[in-house]
Design a protein around this motif. Structure first.
Motif, PDB file in Angstrom:
ATOM      1  N   SER A 166       0.808  -1.222   0.000  1.00 51.15           N
ATOM      2  CA  SER A 166       0.000   0.000   0.000  1.00 51.15           C
ATOM      3  C   SER A 166       0.839   1.269   0.000  1.00 51.15           C
ATOM      4  O   SER A 166       0.306   2.357  -0.175  1.00 51.15           O
ATOM      5  CB  SER A 166      -0.930   0.009   1.218  1.00 51.15           C
ATOM      6  N   ASP A 186      -0.097   6.954 -13.286  1.00 56.49           N
ATOM      7  CA  ASP A 186      -1.469   6.780 -13.765  1.00 56.49           C
ATOM      8  C   ASP A 186      -1.456   6.735 -15.286  1.00 56.49           C
ATOM      9  O   ASP A 186      -0.430   6.948 -15.930  1.00 56.49           O
ATOM     10  CB  ASP A 186      -2.415   7.842 -13.203  1.00 56.49           C
ATOM     11  N   ASP A 242      -1.359  -3.512 -13.025  1.00 59.75           N
ATOM     12  CA  ASP A 242      -2.069  -2.937 -11.867  1.00 59.75           C
ATOM     13  C   ASP A 242      -2.792  -4.045 -11.114  1.00 59.75           C
ATOM     14  O   ASP A 242      -4.004  -4.205 -11.210  1.00 59.75           O
ATOM     15  CB  ASP A 242      -3.041  -1.860 -12.348  1.00 59.75           C
ATOM     16  N   ASN A 280      -3.583  -4.508  -7.978  1.00 61.39           N
ATOM     17  CA  ASN A 280      -4.594  -4.204  -6.962  1.00 61.39           C
ATOM     18  C   ASN A 280      -5.795  -3.456  -7.544  1.00 61.39           C
ATOM     19  O   ASN A 280      -6.743  -3.165  -6.844  1.00 61.39           O
ATOM     20  CB  ASN A 280      -3.997  -3.444  -5.771  1.00 61.39           C
ATOM     21  N   ASP A 338      -6.287  -0.380  -8.581  1.00 62.82           N
ATOM     22  CA  ASP A 338      -6.608   0.978  -8.127  1.00 62.82           C
ATOM     23  C   ASP A 338      -6.436   2.044  -9.213  1.00 62.82           C
ATOM     24  O   ASP A 338      -6.635   3.221  -8.968  1.00 62.82           O
ATOM     25  CB  ASP A 338      -5.786   1.356  -6.891  1.00 62.82           C
TER      26      ASP A 338
END
Length: 172
Positions: free
Chosen positions: A69, A121, A144, A146, A148
């Motif tokens: 995280s 991003d 990606d 996870n 998010d």
């Protein structure tokens, strides 16, 4: 006469007691401040107690590897994933060669992370590469993990490692 039945000297564990996985027992033992995360100092004490000594670079890399995280500490969920993997210790040991390579990978990652947020991003990838939007979408679908909508450094390194059977030294 009734047949003799031996009494076991060890009574069975009560089926009503919850079974706590070893990963959670270890995690709780070293989560000294009961924050539900393992901080750097707690992790260092744990690995040392378990017979492993990590250099400062290895410790930093281990935390970055395990901290999915990006908070700077290790959650129970991240700890369980690491603890339950067969090669948990090899995942956090870093050779000098791999440390140099991780630095190079970090520099590459930072070229895409134009806003210096620590993640990439889709708009950053579109700006810094000449690949199509549909290809960017495919890249994110693959890297990606996870979901998010951003690529973390760990996801980036894991993806690169997966392309070389987990051995990032083969990336060069």
């Amino acid at each position: 006469m009734t047949p003799y039945t031996p009494i076991s000297p060890i009574s069975p564990i009560s089926p009503t007691l919850p079974s706590i996985p070893m990963s959670e027992i270890i995690f709780n033992k070293y989560d000294l401040d009961h924050s539900r995360t393992i901080e750097v100092s707690e992790f260092k004490a744990m690995v040392y107690d378990l017979g492993y000594f990590l250099s400062d670079n290895e410790l930093k890399s281990a935390i970055e590897t395990l901290d999915r995280s990006g908070t700077g500490s290790i959650s129970l969920e991240d700890f369980k994933k690491w603890w339950n993997s067969k090669d948990r210790w090899s995942k956090i040991k870093v050779t000098e060669e791999n440390m140099k390579l991780l630095t190079e990978i970090s520099n590459l990652f930072q070229t895409f992370d134009t806003d210096k947020s620590g993640t990439i991003d889709k708009s950053e990838l579109n700006k810094t590469t000449k690949i199509s939007k549909s290809k960017v979408k495919k890249v994110f679908a693959e890297i990606d993990t996870n979901g998010d909508g951003e690529l973390s450094f760990n996801e980036f390194v894991e993806y690169l490692g997966s392309q070389f059977d987990g051995d990032i030294s083969k990336i060069q």
